[in-house]
Scaffold this active site. Sequence first.
Site, PDB file in Angstrom:
ATOM      1  N   ASP A 160     -24.714  91.171  18.060  1.00 27.38           N
ATOM      2  CA  ASP A 160     -24.646  89.769  18.487  1.00 27.38           C
ATOM      3  C   ASP A 160     -23.254  89.413  19.007  1.00 27.38           C
ATOM      4  OD1 ASP A 160     -26.314  90.465  16.250  1.00 27.38           O
ATOM      5  OD2 ASP A 160     -26.817  88.362  15.942  1.00 27.38           O
TER       6      ASP A 160
ATOM      7  N   ARG B  33     -33.824  91.119  18.941  1.00 23.93           N
ATOM      8  CA  ARG B  33     -32.893  90.140  19.512  1.00 23.93           C
ATOM      9  C   ARG B  33     -31.455  90.646  19.498  1.00 23.93           C
ATOM     10  NH1 ARG B  33     -34.253  84.722  17.827  1.00 23.93           N
ATOM     11  NH2 ARG B  33     -32.657  84.453  16.246  1.00 23.93           N
TER      12      ARG B  33
ATOM     13  N   LYS C 179     -17.004  87.902  11.952  1.00 18.77           N
ATOM     14  CA  LYS C 179     -16.463  86.635  11.433  1.00 18.77           C
ATOM     15  C   LYS C 179     -15.540  86.954  10.265  1.00 18.77           C
ATOM     16  CE  LYS C 179     -20.776  84.028  12.257  1.00 18.77           C
ATOM     17  NZ  LYS C 179     -21.788  83.132  11.643  1.00 18.77           N
ATOM     18  N   ASP C 180     -14.753  85.957   9.865  1.00 17.73           N
ATOM     19  CA  ASP C 180     -13.902  86.126   8.689  1.00 17.73           C
ATOM     20  C   ASP C 180     -14.724  86.505   7.458  1.00 17.73           C
ATOM     21  OD1 ASP C 180     -11.408  85.596   9.820  1.00 17.73           O
ATOM     22  OD2 ASP C 180     -11.582  83.437   9.528  1.00 17.73           O
TER      23      ASP C 180
ATOM     24  N   TYR D 263     -17.327  88.198   7.336  1.00 16.35           N
ATOM     25  CA  TYR D 263     -17.917  89.538   7.453  1.00 16.35           C
ATOM     26  C   TYR D 263     -16.815  90.529   7.859  1.00 16.35           C
ATOM     27  CZ  TYR D 263     -22.179  86.702   7.691  1.00 16.35           C
ATOM     28  OH  TYR D 263     -23.178  85.798   7.435  1.00 16.35           O
TER      29      TYR D 263
ATOM     30  N   ILE E  59     -30.458  93.689  19.855  1.00 18.86           N
ATOM     31  CA  ILE E  59     -30.338  94.626  20.974  1.00 18.86           C
ATOM     32  C   ILE E  59     -30.361  93.852  22.291  1.00 18.86           C
ATOM     33  CG2 ILE E  59     -31.346  96.663  22.075  1.00 18.86           C
ATOM     34  CD1 ILE E  59     -32.651  97.324  19.343  1.00 18.86           C
ATOM     35  N   GLY E  60     -31.118  92.763  22.303  1.00 13.86           N
ATOM     36  CA  GLY E  60     -31.129  91.889  23.472  1.00 13.86           C
ATOM     37  C   GLY E  60     -29.768  91.283  23.751  1.00 13.86           C
TER      38      GLY E  60
END
Length: 405
Positions: A176, A246, A166-167, A169, A248-249
Amino acid sequence: MLNKVISNLLSVLALCYFLSIELPVYSQNNTKQTEVISEKLKYSERMALSIVKRYPEAWKIDNNDKLKWDYKTGLTLYAFDKLYGKTKNEVYYNYIKNYIDSVIEPSGAILGITKEEHNLDVINTGKVLFNLYKTTGDQKYLNTIHFLAEKLKNHPRTNSGGFWHKDIYPFQMWLDGLYMEAPFYAQYTVEFENGKNLSDVVKQFEEIQKHTYDPKTGLLFHAWDESKKIAWADPVTGRSPNFWSRSIGWYVMALVDVLDYMPKDHPKRVTLIKFLNQAAEGIAKYQDKSGLWFQVTNMGKKKGNYLEASGSCMFSYAFAKGANKGYLPPKYKLIAEKAFDAVVKKLIIVDPDGELHLTQICGSAGLGGNPYRDGSFDYYISEKIKIDNSHGTAPFIMAALELNK
């Protein structure tokens, strides 16, 4: 007098029949009977109908109090899209369409989303637009598809070519994010660009694999900061400090979904299959004897760690689909079945009316931000544990479909 009453009642019944109005059904104690979700249905439909029952309007999923374009809603609707493809039950199709029609304008513009904002989460919900456009021919859906593709085209990247999460980050890639953008990106470039950007889709996985894969455990760290400036990043590798199931999911689900669009003769297809097998091998090592996986994947029964539903459902889906498609060895289908059966046995609650509830779902987790999230073990186990959160219920439906449960 009695004849007049009977005549009026018959007139009302006839009008209801003509207008296709359903009269409420009452039991002997004059209370409206509760609609029952049949246990004879597959688990995929039982969970989907439970979601519809809890949230007749999709925008309210996860108890949202404001109409918005939301990646979690999109996750659920993608599961419904797959379910509709299997069952042709219009309930699921209409649930998707009613939501999308409430958040996009006739022009294709998305409520609350600007072309200037850069956030990979925004892309995910766009996956359900492809089928809506194919079934209706409505130009607004196509306009929205192109709008999201243009956003991705202009999305900022690391110096090595990976999309920022995201901007807010900058220079960070999160596992994700691969699920949020890559399946949409792959489908778009195949359907509208003759697949010209498939190598760039694979590039995102190559960057994540290069910078977050840990050969010691076979797992992938949650995120990587190219700049190494954020406090959670290792000063040498830029990696975040822990493995979150999650995240890794998200990654392995992205792999099996993107492979749907990779031609068998594409030179990068084998790369994705290799990444999937590497990740699957590592994940399988940490499956608890119960069949589930822990919130912090490799920490087992360390105090505070718990068997978490969303990661377990995601792994079950990815393993089942991977095995069904021939990307993974058949043994992973058995691992997926063991996981799904454990979810049903240990984490599902069934109401008297047949409504399903999924427990032990991590509500949310991330890195950085305000308040600051440091990626420590203590952080991951401190996030709220929820019931029926869509991070878990949607992958449950997808896993059930792949396993024909």
